[in-house]
Design a protein around this motif. Structure first.
Motif, PDB file in Angstrom:
ATOM      1  N   HIS A 115      29.550  32.044  35.943  1.00  0.00           N
ATOM      2  CA  HIS A 115      29.651  31.357  34.240  1.00  0.00           C
ATOM      3  C   HIS A 115      30.805  31.033  34.300  1.00  0.00           C
ATOM      4  CE1 HIS A 115      31.122  35.013  34.186  1.00  0.00           C
ATOM      5  NE2 HIS A 115      31.768  34.369  32.819  1.00  0.00           N
ATOM      6  N   ARG A 116      32.022  30.874  34.494  1.00  0.00           N
ATOM      7  CA  ARG A 116      33.465  29.998  34.075  1.00  0.00           C
ATOM      8  C   ARG A 116      33.129  28.684  34.660  1.00  0.00           C
ATOM      9  NH1 ARG A 116      34.531  30.810  29.973  1.00  0.00           N
ATOM     10  NH2 ARG A 116      34.590  33.113  30.003  1.00  0.00           N
TER      11      ARG A 116
ATOM     12  N   GLY B 223      36.366  35.867  38.746  1.00  0.00           N
ATOM     13  CA  GLY B 223      36.663  36.232  37.200  1.00  0.00           C
ATOM     14  C   GLY B 223      37.560  36.787  37.855  1.00  0.00           C
TER      15      GLY B 223
ATOM     16  N   ALA C 213      38.243  39.651  36.216  1.00  0.00           N
ATOM     17  CA  ALA C 213      38.258  41.474  35.504  1.00  0.00           C
ATOM     18  C   ALA C 213      36.919  41.658  36.927  1.00  0.00           C
ATOM     19  CB  ALA C 213      37.286  41.097  34.442  1.00  0.00           C
TER      20      ALA C 213
ATOM     21  N   GLN D  81      34.465  44.960  40.234  1.00  0.00           N
ATOM     22  CA  GLN D  81      33.097  45.184  40.370  1.00  0.00           C
ATOM     23  C   GLN D  81      32.844  46.083  42.372  1.00  0.00           C
ATOM     24  OE1 GLN D  81      30.116  44.315  39.050  1.00  0.00           O
ATOM     25  NE2 GLN D  81      30.994  44.887  37.582  1.00  0.00           N
TER      26      GLN D  81
ATOM     27  N   ILE E 234      42.213  37.699  31.074  1.00  0.00           N
ATOM     28  CA  ILE E 234      41.801  38.439  30.101  1.00  0.00           C
ATOM     29  C   ILE E 234      39.657  38.450  30.762  1.00  0.00           C
ATOM     30  CG2 ILE E 234      40.932  36.459  28.753  1.00  0.00           C
ATOM     31  CD1 ILE E 234      41.292  37.885  26.469  1.00  0.00           C
TER      32      ILE E 234
ATOM     33  N   PHE F 196      36.433  39.257  28.965  1.00  0.00           N
ATOM     34  CA  PHE F 196      35.356  38.809  27.948  1.00  0.00           C
ATOM     35  C   PHE F 196      36.690  39.259  26.657  1.00  0.00           C
ATOM     36  CE2 PHE F 196      31.309  39.577  27.054  1.00  0.00           C
ATOM     37  CZ  PHE F 196      31.474  38.412  25.505  1.00  0.00           C
TER      38      PHE F 196
ATOM     39  N   HIS G 222      35.644  34.184  24.768  1.00  0.00           N
ATOM     40  CA  HIS G 222      34.856  34.843  26.375  1.00  0.00           C
ATOM     41  C   HIS G 222      33.508  33.484  26.355  1.00  0.00           C
ATOM     42  CE1 HIS G 222      33.004  35.824  29.356  1.00  0.00           C
ATOM     43  NE2 HIS G 222      31.503  36.292  28.825  1.00  0.00           N
TER      44      HIS G 222
HETATM   45  C1  LIG Z   1      27.572  43.161  36.440  1.00  0.00           C
HETATM   46  C2  LIG Z   1      28.476  42.506  34.322  1.00  0.00           C
HETATM   47  N1  LIG Z   1      28.583  43.504  33.860  1.00  0.00           N
HETATM   48  C3  LIG Z   1      29.327  43.203  32.881  1.00  0.00           C
HETATM   49  C4  LIG Z   1      28.901  42.079  32.432  1.00  0.00           C
HETATM   50  C5  LIG Z   1      29.007  41.008  30.856  1.00  0.00           C
HETATM   51  N2  LIG Z   1      29.772  40.187  30.482  1.00  0.00           N
HETATM   52  C6  LIG Z   1      30.078  38.489  30.849  1.00  0.00           C
HETATM   53  S1  LIG Z   1      31.290  38.012  31.191  1.00  0.00           S
HETATM   54  C7  LIG Z   1      32.545  39.195  30.913  1.00  0.00           C
HETATM   55  C8  LIG Z   1      33.850  39.239  31.716  1.00  0.00           C
HETATM   56  C9  LIG Z   1      33.997  38.843  32.422  1.00  0.00           C
HETATM   57  O1  LIG Z   1      35.994  39.060  33.217  1.00  0.00           O
HETATM   58  P1  LIG Z   1      35.813  38.138  34.331  1.00  0.00           P
HETATM   59  O2  LIG Z   1      35.602  38.565  35.561  1.00  0.00           O
HETATM   60  O3  LIG Z   1      37.406  38.604  34.215  1.00  0.00           O
HETATM   61  O4  LIG Z   1      36.014  36.063  34.015  1.00  0.00           O
HETATM   62  P2  LIG Z   1      36.229  35.389  32.828  1.00  0.00           P
HETATM   63  O5  LIG Z   1      34.554  35.267  32.338  1.00  0.00           O
HETATM   64  O6  LIG Z   1      37.310  36.302  32.555  1.00  0.00           O
HETATM   65  O7  LIG Z   1      36.524  33.750  33.603  1.00  0.00           O
HETATM   66  C10 LIG Z   1      31.050  40.441  30.725  1.00  0.00           C
HETATM   67  C11 LIG Z   1      31.843  41.774  31.044  1.00  0.00           C
HETATM   68  C12 LIG Z   1      28.435  41.059  34.019  1.00  0.00           C
HETATM   69  N3  LIG Z   1      27.555  39.975  33.200  1.00  0.00           N
HETATM   70  N4  LIG Z   1      28.160  41.378  34.749  1.00  0.00           N
END
Ligand SMILES: Cc1ncc(C[n+]2csc(CCOP(=O)(O)OP(=O)(O)O)c2C)c(N)n1
Length: 937
Positions: free
Chosen positions: A325-326, A424, A426, A431, A460, A462, A527
């Protein structure tokens, strides 16, 4: 041991006052070799016996002595010791002591023994400098200044590695002295302050010298710091290939290599303007809308464009990307160049959808665009693959699609088509699919010949702090399993970012292996834009509030350098703002949302101009017996000369041949006939999964192995017809999520192929559940695009335990249903336990579940399927008649005797491969309800 080569002339004293230039002139340019000489206090060239012809001999002697003084004759030992101890010219040589010992020779020996500490110091110093250089190469990234906020260490460790000699900022003498003292006391290097101005020859494993082959220690340290401890942290020393390591060292160590022309700087600024102003525009117009903005990592746009430019320059003309998404909207607008009005109109809640497809279009659907790359003036096609919310799930899909595009354009080395994956921090660390995807990267049937990974490491996830989100130092450590170099870079230094992106793209085109760019950045907002980040990260966000945006910092830098002036900069901003405003005005004219404008795979020729499939009908599927017999004969033969197969396999093939004669088939032969007939019609088939080449149950044998020649194989299916389509059959890694995702991506590229994934046992598909749930089942409804992937889920009641006995086909039915009030139950009475609302499993669930699920499926399938060879009664005839009438119905085979049972799940369909519209009919006919969500064919 190092490769020790030098010439005797280099055994001269060397001091800092000497110009290193002189030395470099004596030194051959290539290949670079190791020169360990540091300082001799006597010019050995003055020795009478050192004539030109003897120098090689002396040289060999010298290196042997360096390694082990006892390995040379005593006289040489004495000579080298004396030379090192400072003996005057001509006096280093001592004739061997006479046989009768005398007092004088004794005292001479004592003098020589006293020289020993100097020799030791020489060797130790030489090794110390080696070790120091190596320490920076291995661990320099731990002290690089990567966090733009300056508060967290990118590796989650604030300590400085014990063998890095100085602080990161400057060669501050006080800091240096202290560190040196610690290291000396700790016995690491044995160097002291007085060594700082001594000159050391540089080993071949470093490029810090540039054109110089020796440098004072002080300068060595300074250059190492410049290369490894500034805004770029390079992790690569785990790579076990010398050429690759040298390549990277050269890219980062060569002095002054990171240079940009003014033109390049202006392009970089203009790209940052677009990236930054795009987010600002969205924020101005839709301040309360979620957009997962890129603020804090605006440099992502120039980074991606650099990778694409460089790859285009190297010959790539199709880039397939996957991202979360980001910053997705920004990438769509400024990298893929989707029309801005198409993006802006997605924020209009009143827009009616003209076609199928769910909401959330702008964060999930993909895009396909062909255009001219302005930097290289070459055509480039960019495709952003649709992705579900499930982070990283799109990774293997992108790889599969990339492989397919490479395959269909004959790009066997990945020179034309490549993939870029964004992550991302995290998700990349957390994953498991990331790991599964990396493990596909070097497998012959799955490699895409190198992927450039870009991590938006905003420190970070979320609301979760990285210190709670991962156990590895960096979020990128997973990439080390495939020896991918990892370039960490401070995202507030745009030139450093662009530099590493150029190197990453060059790496990919040189070595065709994966590489990671870790953009260490921050997230300016929550977020999403509605989130309050101060609840959980108060200190970080206090710092972020003070942080100058990167565009402003870079603009100020270029203005101070005179590369641009203030009015030019402002004009650039105004120009882009105007583009956005005009597109916004146009977007208001959009009355209807065309989801088909958001497709990542265009399927040329499949649709009419108004986006409808050209044909809804299934072509005739009948075959004549002659073709089936021919396929059967090839299936029971070895179609190449001088090929020795296993005796057991000979018997299997013989039995097959008899079946063909008797007009009977078993499962494997029926599969052969189905595949063979499609190949004849030019339909490419790819069968992938664990051990599919032989077949888990030793029934298939699609790849024959010569018993006498290693790696010599034969695939009879590729010897059926002169102009047949190719057949790809490949054993996969032991992964379901990764491999099913990959095959789904492969199938995505073309509607005219049959792509099958086989689970080793049907129930193993549940470790790939995410691909089934997020991509396959919601197919048309979510992605506006069906996919012809076929799942082979062998299962049966054969004493392998309750879970192995069923692939749970009923779950597929459930997933294909989107009516909240109706479940596909079979009995006349709806089962209260299985109604969707308020249904809780009671003690009788297994019985109830069995009542509607499995027996129903079983009975339906028994109705439509051919029998197996064990049920002698007309089995072959029925199978053949199925093959003869509709190949789509050939697959469901159920046998209470044979262990494997093949079931083509609701997820798959062969019709797609036959050119009909997926979803029009299910392979198991009545077993699959006709429903918009049904993804069968
Ligand atoms: C498999 C999965 N688990 C949980 C989520 C919920 N979720 C959406 S964004 C996010 C945090 C992602 O962090 P990061 O990968 O660092 O990307 P950022 O949003 O910081 O760019 C989470 C836990 C998801 N979308 N997909």
């Amino acid at each position: 041991m190092f490769n020790l080569r030098t010439c005797a002339a280099k055994l001269r004293p060397l001091t800092a006052s000497q110009t290193v230039k002189t030395i470099s002139q004596q030194r051959p340019a290539a290949p670079r070799t190791f020169h360990p000489i540091r300082c001799y206090s006597a010019p050995v060239a003055a020795e009478p016996f050192l004539s030109g012809t003897s120098s090689n001999y002396v040289e060999e002697m010298y290196y042997a002595w360096l390694e082990n003084p006892k390995s040379v004759h005593k006289s040489w030992d004495i000579f080298f010791r004396n030379a090192n101890a400072g003996a005057a010219p001509g006096t280093a040589y001592q004739s061997p002591p006479p046989l009768s010992s005398s007092l004088s020779s004794l005292s001479q020996a004592q003098f020589l023994v006293q020289a020993q500490p100097n020799v030791d110091k020489l060797v130790e110093d030489h090794l110390a400098v080696q070790s120091l250089i190596r320490a920076y190469q291995i661990r320099g990234h731990h002290v690089a200044q990567l966090d733009p906020l300056g508060i967290l260490d990118a590796d989650l460790d604030s300590s400085v590695p014990a063998d890095i000699i100085t602080s990161t900022d400057k060669l501050d003498l006080a800091v240096f002295k202290e560190r040196l003292r610690v290291l000396t006391v700790g016995g690491f290097y044995g160097l002291d302050e007085s060594d700082l101005d001594k000159v050391f020859h540089l080993p071949t494993t470093t490029f810090i010298g540039g054109n110089e082959s020796a440098l004072p220690l002080r300068e060595i340290i300074r250059r190492l710091e410049m290369a490894y401890c500034q805004h770029i942290g390079v992790e690569f020393m785990f790579i076990n290939d010398l050429e690759q390591c040298q390549w990277i060292r050269q890219k980062f160590e060569t002095p002054g290599i990171m240079q940009f022309t003014n033109e390049e700087k202006r392009t970089l600024l203009a790209r940052l303007v677009r990236s930054t102003r795009f987010e600002e525009f969205l924020h101005r117009k839709w301040s309360s809308e979620k957009r997962f903005g890129l603020e804090g990592c605006e440099v992502l746009i120039p980074a991606l464009k650099t990778i694409i430019d460089k790859s285009s320059e190297k010959g790539v003309d199709y880039v397939i990307m996957g991202m979360p998404h980001r910053g997705r909207l920004n990438v769509l607008a400024n990298v893929i160049r989707k029309e801005l009005e198409q993006i802006f109109c997605q924020f209009d809640s009143k827009l009616e959808a003209a076609d199928e497809g769910s909401g959330d279009v702008k964060y999930h659907l993909g895009m396909y665009h062909r255009r001219i790359n302005r930097v290289t003036d070459r055509n480039i096609t960019l495709s952003l693959v649709a992705n579900p919310s499930h982070l990283e799930a799109a990774d293997p899909v992108v790889q599969g699609k990339t492989k397919a595009e490479q395959f269909y354009c004959g790009d066997t080395e990945g020179k034309k088509v490549m993939s870029i994956l964004l992550h991302g921090d995290a998700a990349f660390a957390g994953q498991g699919i990331v790991y599964e995807t990396f493990h596909l990267s070097d497998l012959p049937s799955y490699t895409t010949h190198g992927t450039v990974h870009v991590v938006v490491n905003n420190q970070i996830g979320f609301t979760t702090d990285p210190r709670m989100a991962r156990s590895s130092p960096y979020p990128t450590d997973v990439a080390r399993v495939v020896n991918a170099p990892i370039f960490h870079v401070n995202a507030d230094d745009p030139e450093a970012v662009v530099y590493v992106c150029n190197v990453a793209a060059e790496w990919r085109s040189t070595f065709h292996k994966d590489v990671v760019v870790d953009l260490v950045c921050y997230r300016r907002n929550g977020h999403n834009e509605m989130d309050e980040p101060m609840f959980t990260q108060p200190l970080m966000y206090k710092q972020i509030r003070k942080q100058k945006p990167v565009l402003q910092k870079y603009a100020e830098l270029l203005i101070s350098q005179g590369v641009v002036n203030q009015p030019e900069y402002e004009e650039e901003i105004a120009k882009y703002d105007k583009i956005c405003e005009e597109a916004h005005a146009r977007s208001k004219d959009e009355k209807i949302l065309h989801i088909k404008h958001w497709l990542d795979s265009p399927w040329p020729g499949f649709f009419t101009l108004d986006g409808q499939p050209r044909s809804m009908s299934c072509p005739s599927t009948g075959l004549n017996e002659e073709d089936l017999t021919h396929i059967g004969q090839v299936a029971s033969s070895v179609p190449v000369e001088d090929f020795t197969i296993h005796g057991g396999l000979s018997r299997i093939l013989k039995t097959r041949g008899e079946m063909v004669k008797n007009r009977t088939v078993d499962w494997a032969l029926a599969e052969y006939m189905a595949f063979g007939s499609l190949l004849k019609e030019g339909i490419h088939i790819r069968l992938s999964g664990q051990d599919v080449e032989r077949g888990t149950f030793s029934h298939r044998h699609h790849v024959l192995h010569d018993q006498n020649v290693d790696k010599r194989t034969c695939i009879p299916m590729n010897h059926l017809w002169p102009n047949q389509a190719p057949y790809t059959v490949c054993n996969s890694s032991l992964s379901e999520y990764g491999v099913l995702g990959f095959e789904l991506g492969f199938a995505m590229a073309s509607p005219n192929a049959l792509v099958l994934w086989e689970a080793q046992f049907g129930d193993f598909h549940n470790t790939a559940q995410c691909i089934i749930d997020q991509f396959i089942c919601p197919g048309q409804a979510k992605w506006v695009r069906q996919n012809g992937i076929v799942l082979l889920l062998p299962h049966g009641m054969e004493g392998m335990g309750p879970e192995h006995s069923s692939a749970r086909p009923e779950r597929f039915l459930q997933m294909c249903n989107d009516d909240p009030d109706v479940f596909p139950v079979s009995g006349a009475q709806p089962d209260p336990l299985l109604t969707p609302r308020g249904a809780l499993p009671g003690p009788d669930l297994p019985h109830k579940a069995e009542g509607w699920g499995w027996p129903r499926m079983g009975s339906v399938r028994r109705d439509v399927m051919p029998s197996c060879p064990h049920q002698q009664r007309g089995a072959a005839g029925r199978a053949l008649s199925h093959a003869g009438s509709t190949k789509a119905q050939l697959s469901p085979v159920l046998c209470s005797v044979c262990p494997p049972v093949l079931w083509e799940g609701a997820a798959g369909g062969w019709g797609g491969s036959r050119g009909c519209v997926p979803g029009a009919a299910g392979p198991s006919g009545a077993a699959v309800p006709r429903h918009p969500l049904t993804h069968t064919c």
